[in-house]
Scaffold this motif. Sequence first.
Motif, mmCIF file in Angstrom:
data_model
loop_
_atom_site.group_PDB
_atom_site.id
_atom_site.type_symbol
_atom_site.label_atom_id
_atom_site.label_comp_id
_atom_site.label_asym_id
_atom_site.label_seq_id
_atom_site.Cartn_x
_atom_site.Cartn_y
_atom_site.Cartn_z
ATOM 1 N N GLU A 32 -19.953 23.531 -32.727
ATOM 2 C CA GLU A 32 -20.617 24.481 -33.619
ATOM 3 C C GLU A 32 -19.846 25.784 -33.694
ATOM 4 O OE1 GLU A 32 -25.081 26.444 -34.308
ATOM 5 O OE2 GLU A 32 -24.715 24.994 -32.695
ATOM 6 N N LEU A 33 -19.276 26.209 -32.565
ATOM 7 C CA LEU A 33 -18.450 27.416 -32.559
ATOM 8 C C LEU A 33 -17.224 27.223 -33.450
ATOM 9 C CD1 LEU A 33 -17.647 30.203 -31.487
ATOM 10 C CD2 LEU A 33 -16.644 29.056 -29.494
ATOM 11 N N GLY A 34 -16.603 26.051 -33.358
ATOM 12 C CA GLY A 34 -15.452 25.783 -34.206
ATOM 13 C C GLY A 34 -15.812 25.822 -35.683
ATOM 14 N N ALA A 35 -16.965 25.250 -36.040
ATOM 15 C CA ALA A 35 -17.401 25.279 -37.434
ATOM 16 C C ALA A 35 -17.646 26.708 -37.903
ATOM 17 C CB ALA A 35 -18.665 24.437 -37.597
ATOM 18 N N LEU A 36 -18.209 27.533 -37.028
ATOM 19 C CA LEU A 36 -18.463 28.928 -37.388
ATOM 20 C C LEU A 36 -17.156 29.691 -37.582
ATOM 21 C CD1 LEU A 36 -20.442 31.270 -37.779
ATOM 22 C CD2 LEU A 36 -20.416 31.599 -35.287
ATOM 23 N N LEU A 37 -16.174 29.434 -36.720
ATOM 24 C CA LEU A 37 -14.881 30.111 -36.849
ATOM 25 C C LEU A 37 -14.169 29.708 -38.133
ATOM 26 C CD1 LEU A 37 -13.590 29.928 -33.159
ATOM 27 C CD2 LEU A 37 -14.569 31.897 -34.352
ATOM 28 N N VAL A 38 -14.282 28.438 -38.508
ATOM 29 C CA VAL A 38 -13.694 28.001 -39.774
ATOM 30 C C VAL A 38 -14.361 28.704 -40.946
ATOM 31 C CG1 VAL A 38 -13.445 26.016 -41.315
ATOM 32 C CG2 VAL A 38 -12.886 25.786 -38.896
ATOM 33 N N GLU A 39 -15.682 28.864 -40.891
ATOM 34 C CA GLU A 39 -16.406 29.564 -41.949
ATOM 35 C C GLU A 39 -15.948 31.020 -42.037
ATOM 36 O OE1 GLU A 39 -19.023 30.313 -45.046
ATOM 37 O OE2 GLU A 39 -18.408 28.394 -44.177
ATOM 38 N N ILE A 40 -15.776 31.667 -40.881
ATOM 39 C CA ILE A 40 -15.292 33.057 -40.877
ATOM 40 C C ILE A 40 -13.883 33.129 -41.440
ATOM 41 C CG2 ILE A 40 -14.626 34.965 -39.362
ATOM 42 C CD1 ILE A 40 -16.940 34.170 -37.525
ATOM 43 N N GLU A 41 -13.056 32.167 -41.080
ATOM 44 C CA GLU A 41 -11.683 32.138 -41.565
ATOM 45 C C GLU A 41 -11.642 32.010 -43.081
ATOM 46 O OE1 GLU A 41 -7.808 30.030 -39.717
ATOM 47 O OE2 GLU A 41 -9.262 28.637 -40.577
ATOM 48 N N GLN A 42 -12.536 31.203 -43.640
ATOM 49 C CA GLN A 42 -12.548 31.004 -45.091
ATOM 50 C C GLN A 42 -13.075 32.227 -45.823
ATOM 51 O OE1 GLN A 42 -14.910 27.475 -45.415
ATOM 52 N NE2 GLN A 42 -13.322 26.137 -44.600
ATOM 53 N N ARG A 43 -14.017 32.921 -45.226
ATOM 54 C CA ARG A 43 -14.540 34.127 -45.863
ATOM 55 C C ARG A 43 -13.563 35.288 -45.754
ATOM 56 N NH1 ARG A 43 -21.002 34.655 -44.389
ATOM 57 N NH2 ARG A 43 -21.630 32.533 -45.031
ATOM 58 N N GLY A 44 -12.702 35.248 -44.742
ATOM 59 C CA GLY A 44 -11.733 36.311 -44.543
ATOM 60 C C GLY A 44 -12.028 37.094 -43.280
ATOM 61 N N VAL A 45 -11.348 36.744 -42.198
ATOM 62 C CA VAL A 45 -11.608 37.418 -40.931
ATOM 63 C C VAL A 45 -11.155 38.872 -40.975
ATOM 64 C CG1 VAL A 45 -9.398 36.661 -39.928
ATOM 65 C CG2 VAL A 45 -11.306 37.226 -38.418
ATOM 66 N N MET A 46 -10.130 39.162 -41.769
ATOM 67 C CA MET A 46 -9.682 40.550 -41.901
ATOM 68 C C MET A 46 -10.730 41.385 -42.621
ATOM 69 S SD MET A 46 -7.438 42.925 -41.405
ATOM 70 C CE MET A 46 -5.948 42.072 -40.900
ATOM 71 N N GLU A 47 -11.304 40.833 -43.689
ATOM 72 C CA GLU A 47 -12.309 41.572 -44.447
ATOM 73 C C GLU A 47 -13.592 41.743 -43.643
ATOM 74 O OE1 GLU A 47 -10.549 39.125 -45.445
ATOM 75 O OE2 GLU A 47 -9.354 39.845 -47.130
ATOM 76 N N LEU A 48 -13.967 40.739 -42.852
ATOM 77 C CA LEU A 48 -15.231 40.800 -42.120
ATOM 78 C C LEU A 48 -15.127 41.604 -40.824
ATOM 79 C CD1 LEU A 48 -16.472 37.097 -42.521
ATOM 80 C CD2 LEU A 48 -17.434 39.143 -43.599
#
Length: 234
Positions: A32-48
């Motif tokens: 579940e943590l991996g899925a969440l990190l992928v979601e953050i990566e797609q939204r833009g970890v720099m922007e978030l």
Amino acid sequence: MSDNAALFSSDAVVLADRIGDLVACMRSAEAELGALLVEIEQRGVMELFGYRSVARLLEHLADVPKQAGERLVRRARVLHPGRNLDGSPIPAFAPATGAAALAGRLSTPMIDVIAGVLAQVPPEHQASVEQNLRSFAADAGDKQVAALGARILAHLAPDGAEPDTTGPVAPTREVFLRRTRTRPAATRLRAPTRARTITSATAAAASGPAIVPLLPALPPRPPQSPPPPRSPPP
């Protein structure tokens, strides 16, 4: 069996069941943590969050080493869907394996084995191969699943990988110039021959004609044999 032996046996069963439950929870939480990190990566970890990668974010938030975080994210990208730059969805490479990982039924070595086998399977066979590997993984270890995957790959490609059809690359033909300590004004020229013997000559540093007689000692281009014929697919 005595009462004490029966008590200890029942305790062992309870403890083993508890270990299994906790391990399943750990595996599920990691997936579940991996899925969440992928979601953050797609939204833009720099922007978030202002980080250049989700691995750096995880390192800051959870004290997880960057390399371990990168491995976790790479594994999660295989298991979960993504999005292109235009927002269109990208289906998961191994969706059934991802569902089993979220349920806590697969270890990380098992996930890596299944994903590694699927990466070598033609797209038209990936769904059935994934199902076979995942079903076998319920009662086997990752080494047994890897062995099954090797047998499946051998069946799908009995002759191995497709032969390389690119043109042959000519072997390097070169000479080596080395200035000797005893004669600083001279240069040692060495030309390795095909029989691994060394032909040497001393020439002036700027003397090109002294090099020419040694060039025939360089190994010739070896003959290229045609690839063996491949049998028709099963």
